[in-house]
Design a protein around this motif. Structure first.
Motif, PDB file in Angstrom:
ATOM      1  N   ARG A 233      66.297  16.600  64.852  1.00 53.39           N
ATOM      2  CA  ARG A 233      65.909  18.166  64.338  1.00 53.39           C
ATOM      3  C   ARG A 233      64.333  18.286  64.920  1.00 53.39           C
ATOM      4  O   ARG A 233      63.612  19.062  64.448  1.00 53.39           O
ATOM      5  N   SER A 234      63.321  17.615  65.203  1.00 45.45           N
ATOM      6  CA  SER A 234      61.939  17.302  65.519  1.00 45.45           C
ATOM      7  C   SER A 234      62.412  17.685  67.130  1.00 45.45           C
ATOM      8  O   SER A 234      61.247  18.253  68.283  1.00 45.45           O
ATOM      9  N   SER A 235      63.670  17.365  67.947  1.00 48.28           N
ATOM     10  CA  SER A 235      63.659  18.065  69.129  1.00 48.28           C
ATOM     11  C   SER A 235      63.734  19.514  69.670  1.00 48.28           C
ATOM     12  O   SER A 235      64.057  20.320  68.424  1.00 48.28           O
ATOM     13  N   ARG A 236      63.333  19.452  70.658  1.00 49.18           N
ATOM     14  CA  ARG A 236      63.257  21.508  71.487  1.00 49.18           C
ATOM     15  C   ARG A 236      64.783  22.571  71.071  1.00 49.18           C
ATOM     16  O   ARG A 236      64.229  23.312  70.692  1.00 49.18           O
ATOM     17  N   GLY A 237      66.116  21.545  70.949  1.00 50.99           N
ATOM     18  CA  GLY A 237      66.901  22.273  70.870  1.00 50.99           C
ATOM     19  C   GLY A 237      67.348  22.347  69.098  1.00 50.99           C
ATOM     20  O   GLY A 237      67.757  23.670  68.808  1.00 50.99           O
ATOM     21  N   ALA A 238      67.421  22.101  68.475  1.00 52.93           N
ATOM     22  CA  ALA A 238      67.388  21.914  66.805  1.00 52.93           C
ATOM     23  C   ALA A 238      66.451  23.160  66.583  1.00 52.93           C
ATOM     24  O   ALA A 238      66.429  24.069  66.018  1.00 52.93           O
ATOM     25  N   ILE A 239      64.669  22.959  67.046  1.00 55.56           N
ATOM     26  CA  ILE A 239      63.615  24.271  66.789  1.00 55.56           C
ATOM     27  C   ILE A 239      64.824  25.548  67.454  1.00 55.56           C
ATOM     28  O   ILE A 239      64.180  26.613  66.635  1.00 55.56           O
ATOM     29  N   ALA A 240      64.918  25.598  68.410  1.00 51.43           N
ATOM     30  CA  ALA A 240      65.065  26.800  69.040  1.00 51.43           C
ATOM     31  C   ALA A 240      66.739  27.189  68.027  1.00 51.43           C
ATOM     32  O   ALA A 240      66.630  28.128  67.218  1.00 51.43           O
ATOM     33  N   TYR A 241      67.474  26.186  67.326  1.00 50.40           N
ATOM     34  CA  TYR A 241      68.498  27.192  67.168  1.00 50.40           C
ATOM     35  C   TYR A 241      68.442  27.181  65.430  1.00 50.40           C
ATOM     36  O   TYR A 241      68.759  28.495  65.057  1.00 50.40           O
ATOM     37  N   ILE A 242      66.840  26.836  65.122  1.00 49.58           N
ATOM     38  CA  ILE A 242      66.341  27.325  63.751  1.00 49.58           C
ATOM     39  C   ILE A 242      65.839  28.832  63.867  1.00 49.58           C
ATOM     40  O   ILE A 242      66.365  29.458  62.954  1.00 49.58           O
ATOM     41  N   GLY A 243      65.304  28.982  64.924  1.00 54.73           N
ATOM     42  CA  GLY A 243      65.112  30.540  65.328  1.00 54.73           C
ATOM     43  C   GLY A 243      65.943  31.336  65.578  1.00 54.73           C
ATOM     44  O   GLY A 243      65.460  32.153  65.547  1.00 54.73           O
ATOM     45  N   LEU A 244      66.800  30.522  66.095  1.00 55.46           N
ATOM     46  CA  LEU A 244      67.957  31.633  66.091  1.00 55.46           C
ATOM     47  C   LEU A 244      69.026  31.514  65.285  1.00 55.46           C
ATOM     48  O   LEU A 244      69.174  33.112  64.897  1.00 55.46           O
ATOM     49  N   ALA A 245      68.724  30.975  63.814  1.00 55.16           N
ATOM     50  CA  ALA A 245      69.204  30.992  62.853  1.00 55.16           C
ATOM     51  C   ALA A 245      68.636  32.280  61.886  1.00 55.16           C
ATOM     52  O   ALA A 245      68.528  33.211  61.270  1.00 55.16           O
ATOM     53  N   GLY A 246      67.151  32.026  62.191  1.00 55.53           N
ATOM     54  CA  GLY A 246      65.862  33.002  61.605  1.00 55.53           C
ATOM     55  C   GLY A 246      66.154  34.352  62.560  1.00 55.53           C
ATOM     56  O   GLY A 246      66.466  35.576  61.049  1.00 55.53           O
ATOM     57  N   GLU A 247      66.362  34.882  63.672  1.00 55.87           N
ATOM     58  CA  GLU A 247      66.306  35.891  64.450  1.00 55.87           C
ATOM     59  C   GLU A 247      67.657  36.837  63.705  1.00 55.87           C
ATOM     60  O   GLU A 247      68.257  37.753  63.591  1.00 55.87           O
ATOM     61  N   ILE A 248      68.565  35.836  63.679  1.00 57.33           N
ATOM     62  CA  ILE A 248      70.561  36.255  62.968  1.00 57.33           C
ATOM     63  C   ILE A 248      69.698  36.800  61.594  1.00 57.33           C
ATOM     64  O   ILE A 248      70.792  38.277  60.974  1.00 57.33           O
ATOM     65  N   ILE A 249      69.245  36.359  60.196  1.00 60.98           N
ATOM     66  CA  ILE A 249      69.075  36.407  59.711  1.00 60.98           C
ATOM     67  C   ILE A 249      68.086  37.747  59.437  1.00 60.98           C
ATOM     68  O   ILE A 249      68.727  38.813  58.342  1.00 60.98           O
ATOM     69  N   ARG A 250      66.874  37.962  60.670  1.00 60.07           N
ATOM     70  CA  ARG A 250      65.883  39.400  60.265  1.00 60.07           C
ATOM     71  C   ARG A 250      67.209  40.251  60.494  1.00 60.07           C
ATOM     72  O   ARG A 250      67.003  41.267  59.982  1.00 60.07           O
ATOM     73  N   ARG A 251      67.396  40.163  61.464  1.00 63.14           N
ATOM     74  CA  ARG A 251      69.010  41.219  61.967  1.00 63.14           C
ATOM     75  C   ARG A 251      70.165  41.778  60.560  1.00 63.14           C
ATOM     76  O   ARG A 251      69.835  42.853  60.547  1.00 63.14           O
ATOM     77  N   GLU A 252      70.040  40.717  60.071  1.00 61.98           N
ATOM     78  CA  GLU A 252      70.818  41.462  58.722  1.00 61.98           C
ATOM     79  C   GLU A 252      70.361  42.138  57.781  1.00 61.98           C
ATOM     80  O   GLU A 252      70.713  43.010  57.195  1.00 61.98           O
ATOM     81  N   ARG A 253      68.650  41.600  57.371  1.00 64.06           N
ATOM     82  CA  ARG A 253      68.359  42.288  56.448  1.00 64.06           C
ATOM     83  C   ARG A 253      67.716  43.869  57.712  1.00 64.06           C
ATOM     84  O   ARG A 253      67.661  44.433  56.727  1.00 64.06           O
ATOM     85  N   GLY A 254      66.953  43.662  58.541  1.00 63.76           N
ATOM     86  CA  GLY A 254      67.185  44.731  59.577  1.00 63.76           C
ATOM     87  C   GLY A 254      68.747  46.122  58.716  1.00 63.76           C
ATOM     88  O   GLY A 254      68.110  47.388  58.535  1.00 63.76           O
ATOM     89  N   SER A 255      69.328  45.828  59.331  1.00 57.93           N
ATOM     90  CA  SER A 255      70.447  46.665  59.442  1.00 57.93           C
ATOM     91  C   SER A 255      70.832  46.582  57.852  1.00 57.93           C
ATOM     92  O   SER A 255      71.583  47.866  57.920  1.00 57.93           O
ATOM     93  N   GLN A 256      70.597  46.193  56.672  1.00 59.00           N
ATOM     94  CA  GLN A 256      70.908  45.952  55.103  1.00 59.00           C
ATOM     95  C   GLN A 256      69.513  47.745  54.676  1.00 59.00           C
ATOM     96  O   GLN A 256      70.100  48.190  54.450  1.00 59.00           O
TER      97      GLN A 256
END
Length: 283
Positions: A233-256
């Motif tokens: 979970r401390s790898s750069r790949g894990a951090i990148a996908y956490i960031g992607l999930a956050g972006e997907i969630i923000r886009r959902e909120r923005g759409s709503q």
């Protein structure tokens, strides 16, 4: 209704399955109820989720052929997202469906049976534009396109976008582009930087801000049957996908928020506001 995101690119080796699995895990870690649908006959998303594709029965094949209930086929993974497993039987299912009525709607009909149970459904598509992928695009509300930052990155994108246009016209008018995700990115590589700039030039804000780097730990995780945030979970790949999930969630909120603002502006019913928003998106 759940957001249904198809992860597709007919060009192989772009990080499509890696994205589907690790985004599912990251969204689940963010307390979203997630279903991952493995629609690729290779069954890589199933194996990377810690489920033996050879032992999965019933699987997505039986569900598409209406030989088993989708609830019976879904399994829960160690990373706390649910999985509809896939394996080589999906190839047989695709062949059997070729002459079936409304064959493009089979997955949509099955996912409707679990509507309300999940916040987000992710569909890992095969690296083709055949019937299985068309089923995914017909069922989806949006399309996430992983794009490797290499010389042939733009090759095939036009074919995929032509397919999206055809699906919108004939099968799913609400289908949107969730975004283009740059994968296997190496900031030290001049070619990668050039391709990234080309993508932004051609597709503008459809290019997601999140970038998935080249990462050894990310490549190792599937062989252990674990998403990256369980493997390291401390790898750069894990951090990148956490960031992607956050972006997907923000886009959902923005759409709503946009739909709510449109509703408030015009005094429409919520249903009318959603229809108006969809119409504006198509224009």
């Amino acid at each position: 209704m759940a957001r249904i995101i198809a992860v597709a690119n007919q060009k192989g080796g772009v990080g499509k399955t890696t994205t589907a699995v690790n985004l599912a895990a990251a969204l689940a870690a963010a307390k979203r109820k997630v279903l991952l649908v493995d629609l690729d006959p290779q069954g890589n998303a199933t194996m990377a989720s810690g489920v033996d594709k050879h032992e999965a029965s019933p699987s997505g094949c039986e569900v598409l052929l209406a030989e088993a209930a989708i609830e019976q086929a879904i399994v829960t993974t160690e990373a706390h997202y649910d999985l509809l497993p896939g394996n080589g039987d999906l190839t047989a299912a695709e062949l059997k469906l070729m002459d079936a009525l409304a064959r493009e709607n089979r997955l949509k009909e099955q996912l409707a049976k679990v509507d309300g149970k999940y916040d987000i459904v992710l569909i890992d598509c095969p690296p083709t534009l055949h019937l299985l992928t068309v089923n995914a695009l017909t069922a989806a509300t949006s399309l996430l396109i992983p794009v490797q930052c290499e010389y042939f990155a733009l090759e095939g994108l036009s074919s995929l976008l032509d397919t999206v246009k055809a699906v919108r016209q004939h099968l799913n008018p609400q289908l949107e582009i969730e975004g283009l995700l740059r994968t296997m990115y190496d900031v030290r590589n001049n070619l990668g930087n050039e391709v990234s700039a080309q993508l932004t030039q051609h597709f503008g804000d459809k290019v997601l801000r999140s970038i998935i780097p080249r990462n050894v730990r990310l490549a190792e995780a599937p062989s252990h049957g674990q998403p990256i945030h369980l493997y390291d979970r401390s790898s750069r790949g894990a951090i990148a996908y956490i960031g992607l999930a956050g972006e997907i969630i923000r886009r959902e909120r923005g759409s709503q928020a946009a739909v709510a603002a449109l509703h408030a502006m015009h005094g429409d019913s919520p249903e009318e506001s959603v229809e108006a928003s969809a119409h504006l998106d198509q224009e």
